[in-house]
Design an enzyme around this catalytic site. Structure first.
Site, PDB file in Angstrom:
ATOM      1  N   SER A 169      38.992  49.346  42.637  1.00 38.30           N
ATOM      2  CA  SER A 169      40.179  49.823  41.901  1.00 38.30           C
ATOM      3  C   SER A 169      40.898  50.823  42.797  1.00 38.30           C
ATOM      4  O   SER A 169      40.256  51.464  43.649  1.00 38.30           O
ATOM      5  CB  SER A 169      39.740  50.536  40.621  1.00 38.30           C
ATOM      6  OG  SER A 169      40.800  51.326  40.095  1.00 38.30           O
TER       7      SER A 169
ATOM      8  N   ILE B 180      40.553  39.931  34.178  1.00 40.08           N
ATOM      9  CA  ILE B 180      40.748  39.619  35.602  1.00 40.08           C
ATOM     10  C   ILE B 180      39.735  38.571  36.071  1.00 40.08           C
ATOM     11  O   ILE B 180      40.085  37.636  36.800  1.00 40.08           O
ATOM     12  CB  ILE B 180      40.646  40.922  36.442  1.00 40.08           C
ATOM     13  CG1 ILE B 180      41.807  41.857  36.093  1.00 40.08           C
ATOM     14  CG2 ILE B 180      40.626  40.607  37.937  1.00 40.08           C
ATOM     15  CD1 ILE B 180      41.709  43.261  36.692  1.00 40.08           C
TER      16      ILE B 180
ATOM     17  N   VAL C 157      46.447  46.811  35.309  1.00 41.90           N
ATOM     18  CA  VAL C 157      46.581  45.392  34.965  1.00 41.90           C
ATOM     19  C   VAL C 157      46.578  45.239  33.448  1.00 41.90           C
ATOM     20  O   VAL C 157      45.619  45.651  32.773  1.00 41.90           O
ATOM     21  CB  VAL C 157      45.418  44.574  35.579  1.00 41.90           C
ATOM     22  CG1 VAL C 157      45.574  43.097  35.229  1.00 41.90           C
ATOM     23  CG2 VAL C 157      45.380  44.765  37.095  1.00 41.90           C
TER      24      VAL C 157
ATOM     25  N   LYS D 147      33.730  53.347  42.010  1.00 40.45           N
ATOM     26  CA  LYS D 147      34.637  52.399  42.669  1.00 40.45           C
ATOM     27  C   LYS D 147      34.774  52.719  44.156  1.00 40.45           C
ATOM     28  O   LYS D 147      34.953  51.817  44.974  1.00 40.45           O
ATOM     29  CB  LYS D 147      36.008  52.412  41.978  1.00 40.45           C
ATOM     30  CG  LYS D 147      35.994  51.798  40.577  1.00 40.45           C
ATOM     31  CD  LYS D 147      35.491  50.369  40.589  1.00 40.45           C
ATOM     32  CE  LYS D 147      35.795  49.615  39.316  1.00 40.45           C
ATOM     33  NZ  LYS D 147      35.190  48.272  39.291  1.00 40.45           N
TER      34      LYS D 147
ATOM     35  N   GLY E 182      44.118  42.546  24.704  1.00 45.25           N
ATOM     36  CA  GLY E 182      42.696  42.816  24.512  1.00 45.25           C
ATOM     37  C   GLY E 182      42.088  43.640  25.635  1.00 45.25           C
ATOM     38  O   GLY E 182      40.939  44.060  25.546  1.00 45.25           O
TER      39      GLY E 182
ATOM     40  N   TYR F 217      33.996  56.942  37.088  1.00 50.02           N
ATOM     41  CA  TYR F 217      34.560  55.619  37.415  1.00 50.02           C
ATOM     42  C   TYR F 217      35.081  55.606  38.855  1.00 50.02           C
ATOM     43  O   TYR F 217      34.795  54.698  39.636  1.00 50.02           O
ATOM     44  CB  TYR F 217      35.688  55.313  36.430  1.00 50.02           C
ATOM     45  CG  TYR F 217      36.415  54.006  36.657  1.00 50.02           C
ATOM     46  CD1 TYR F 217      35.802  52.778  36.412  1.00 50.02           C
ATOM     47  CD2 TYR F 217      37.739  53.996  37.097  1.00 50.02           C
ATOM     48  CE1 TYR F 217      36.489  51.578  36.609  1.00 50.02           C
ATOM     49  CE2 TYR F 217      38.433  52.804  37.286  1.00 50.02           C
ATOM     50  CZ  TYR F 217      37.798  51.600  37.038  1.00 50.02           C
ATOM     51  OH  TYR F 217      38.479  50.422  37.234  1.00 50.02           O
TER      52      TYR F 217
HETATM   53  N1  LIG Z   1      42.268  46.208  33.923  1.00 47.91           N
HETATM   54  C1  LIG Z   1      42.718  47.049  34.862  1.00 47.91           C
HETATM   55  O1  LIG Z   1      43.804  47.663  34.750  1.00 47.91           O
HETATM   56  C2  LIG Z   1      41.893  47.275  36.116  1.00 47.91           C
HETATM   57  C3  LIG Z   1      42.428  48.097  37.116  1.00 47.91           C
HETATM   58  C4  LIG Z   1      41.704  48.317  38.272  1.00 47.91           C
HETATM   59  C5  LIG Z   1      40.460  47.730  38.429  1.00 47.91           C
HETATM   60  N2  LIG Z   1      39.947  46.947  37.419  1.00 47.91           N
HETATM   61  C6  LIG Z   1      38.622  46.368  37.625  1.00 47.91           C
HETATM   62  O2  LIG Z   1      38.713  44.960  37.495  1.00 47.91           O
HETATM   63  C7  LIG Z   1      37.487  44.455  36.943  1.00 47.91           C
HETATM   64  C8  LIG Z   1      37.788  43.615  35.707  1.00 47.91           C
HETATM   65  O3  LIG Z   1      38.494  44.428  34.792  1.00 47.91           O
HETATM   66  P1  LIG Z   1      38.981  43.877  33.365  1.00 47.91           P
HETATM   67  O4  LIG Z   1      39.998  44.847  32.881  1.00 47.91           O
HETATM   68  O5  LIG Z   1      39.300  42.432  33.438  1.00 47.91           O
HETATM   69  O6  LIG Z   1      37.620  44.103  32.513  1.00 47.91           O
HETATM   70  P2  LIG Z   1      37.248  43.692  31.000  1.00 47.91           P
HETATM   71  O7  LIG Z   1      38.427  43.181  30.266  1.00 47.91           O
HETATM   72  O8  LIG Z   1      36.520  44.855  30.424  1.00 47.91           O
HETATM   73  O9  LIG Z   1      36.225  42.473  31.201  1.00 47.91           O
HETATM   74  C9  LIG Z   1      34.987  42.747  31.744  1.00 47.91           C
HETATM   75  C10 LIG Z   1      34.183  41.463  31.830  1.00 47.91           C
HETATM   76  O10 LIG Z   1      32.881  41.799  32.338  1.00 47.91           O
HETATM   77  C11 LIG Z   1      31.873  41.420  31.407  1.00 47.91           C
HETATM   78  N3  LIG Z   1      30.808  42.417  31.572  1.00 47.91           N
HETATM   79  C12 LIG Z   1      30.864  43.741  31.344  1.00 47.91           C
HETATM   80  N4  LIG Z   1      29.692  44.312  31.664  1.00 47.91           N
HETATM   81  C13 LIG Z   1      28.879  43.336  32.113  1.00 47.91           C
HETATM   82  C14 LIG Z   1      27.550  43.289  32.600  1.00 47.91           C
HETATM   83  N5  LIG Z   1      26.804  44.390  32.682  1.00 47.91           N
HETATM   84  N6  LIG Z   1      27.030  42.096  33.001  1.00 47.91           N
HETATM   85  C15 LIG Z   1      27.773  40.960  32.908  1.00 47.91           C
HETATM   86  N7  LIG Z   1      29.032  40.940  32.458  1.00 47.91           N
HETATM   87  C16 LIG Z   1      29.586  42.112  32.067  1.00 47.91           C
HETATM   88  C17 LIG Z   1      32.585  41.388  30.060  1.00 47.91           C
HETATM   89  O11 LIG Z   1      31.955  40.538  29.104  1.00 47.91           O
HETATM   90  P3  LIG Z   1      30.740  41.106  28.159  1.00 47.91           P
HETATM   91  O12 LIG Z   1      31.257  42.376  27.549  1.00 47.91           O
HETATM   92  O13 LIG Z   1      30.471  40.002  27.201  1.00 47.91           O
HETATM   93  O14 LIG Z   1      29.601  41.345  29.086  1.00 47.91           O
HETATM   94  C18 LIG Z   1      33.928  40.791  30.492  1.00 47.91           C
HETATM   95  O15 LIG Z   1      33.794  39.391  30.714  1.00 47.91           O
HETATM   96  C19 LIG Z   1      36.621  45.688  36.659  1.00 47.91           C
HETATM   97  O16 LIG Z   1      35.750  45.916  37.752  1.00 47.91           O
HETATM   98  C20 LIG Z   1      37.626  46.809  36.564  1.00 47.91           C
HETATM   99  O17 LIG Z   1      37.066  48.068  36.872  1.00 47.91           O
HETATM  100  C21 LIG Z   1      40.624  46.715  36.271  1.00 47.91           C
END
Ligand SMILES: NC(=O)c1ccc[n+]([C@@H]2O[C@H](COP(=O)([O-])OP(=O)(O)OC[C@H]3O[C@@H](n4cnc5c(N)ncnc54)[C@H](OP(=O)(O)O)[C@@H]3O)[C@@H](O)[C@H]2O)c1
Length: 257
Positions: free
Chosen positions: A144, A19, A189, A161, A193, A157
């Site tokens: 979220s 995202i 979402v 949130k 990966g 979690y």
């Molecule tokens: N995917 C869903 O279905 C969904 C649904 C509701 C809400 N969300 C929220 O949307 C956001 C993004 O989700 P996503 O699914 O895209 O996550 P993701 O695929 O796990 O990507 C997370 C990103 O954050 C980086 N990251 C993690 N911990 C970090 C830290 N401590 N400092 C700096 N960078 C950090 C990761 O890179 P590195 O590991 O290299 O640090 C990666 O670039 C999150 O807040 C998640 O809770 C997601």
């Protein structure tokens, strides 16, 4: 619609994939400049190179760091000042829904989840707010729907949130009219990966049944759909929106307010 984002200076945490990356691409398409943050330097630099090749070398900054680490932020702010002389928009996107199904996760697990979902955003806000006050900019937290309703997500979690929504509302009221502060609440979402990709690989039938039963739109959201909402909320077209939590979930949440 003219979003008036040309040359805006935008910081996005957790933007090496998923995202956060889609949000960075959304801002770049609108002519903004982006600073993308993540912990693993390799993938972050690779992503930044690809984005710079598409959108211009001087439009993308890659700043590897752990956003929950207060000591990392002075260096990040220095880099922003040197490169851009300030900041207009900050997006606290980092988060991680991986936890355990226990009603009350153990203290270590709870602390870890709090750190990755709340402390990262708290530190991002703390560090960037002086710059945003100076530019009369805006701050967006990525929460979220798990923070809005008890939908069966992990307890730790969901609590973290929910706290983000509360932080966003408090800051919005206390920082107006200088800085707008909002929240985005994504539903499920999918991207290759991502966390749902992993769940589909382990039990596709269960995930299909879950989506069919709980999401009126009967599908996953895309990172681009989250990015469109994020870019709008941070644009001049949302200039009277502050303290809001925008749900983008295909109709999954059921509460009236
Ligand atoms: N995917 C869903 O279905 C969904 C649904 C509701 C809400 N969300 C929220 O949307 C956001 C993004 O989700 P996503 O699914 O895209 O996550 P993701 O695929 O796990 O990507 C997370 C990103 O954050 C980086 N990251 C993690 N911990 C970090 C830290 N401590 N400092 C700096 N960078 C950090 C990761 O890179 P590195 O590991 O290299 O640090 C990666 O670039 C999150 O807040 C998640 O809770 C997601």
């Amino acid at each position: 619609m003219n979003l008036d984002l040309t040359d805006k200076r935008v910081l996005i945490t957790g933007a090496s994939r998923g995202i956060g990356l889609a949000i960075a691409e959304g801002f770049l398409r609108e002519g903004a400049r982006v600073a993308i943050l993540a912990r693993s330097a390799g993938p972050l630099l690779e992503t930044a190179e690809r984005l710079a090749a598409q959108h211009g070398q001087n439009r993308v900054l890659a700043l590897p760091c752990d956003c929950s680490d207060a000591d990392a932020w002075p260096g990040i702010l220095n880099r922003l000042q040197t490169a851009w002389d300030g900041l207009d928009i900050a997006i606290a996107n980092v988060g991680d829904g991986r936890s355990v199904p226990d009603a009350m996760p153990d203290a270590d697990r709870f602390a870890q989840t709090w750190r990755s979902n709340f402390a990262t955003a708290e530190q991002t806000a703390r560090a960037t707010l002086p710059l945003l006050e100076e530019s009369q900019g805006c701050l967006l937290f990525v929460s979220s729907i798990a923070g809005l309703e008890a939908i069966g997500a992990p307890t730790d979690y969901s609590v973290a949130k929910t706290a983000l929504v509360a932080l966003s509302k408090q800051l919005a009221r206390k920082l107006a009219p200088r800085v707008r502060v909002n929240c985005l609440a994504p539903g499920n979402v999918y991207f290759p990966g991502g966390s749902w990709d992993a769940k589909i690989r382990s039990d596709a039938g269960r995930v299909d049944a879950l989506i069919e039963a709980t999401v009126p739109m009967r599908r996953f959201g895309t990172p681009e759909e989250m990015a469109d909402a994020a870019v709008f909320l941070c644009s001049a077209r949302a200039s009277f929106i502050t303290g809001a939590c925008l749900v983008v979930d295909g109709g999954q949440t059921v509460s009236l307010f």
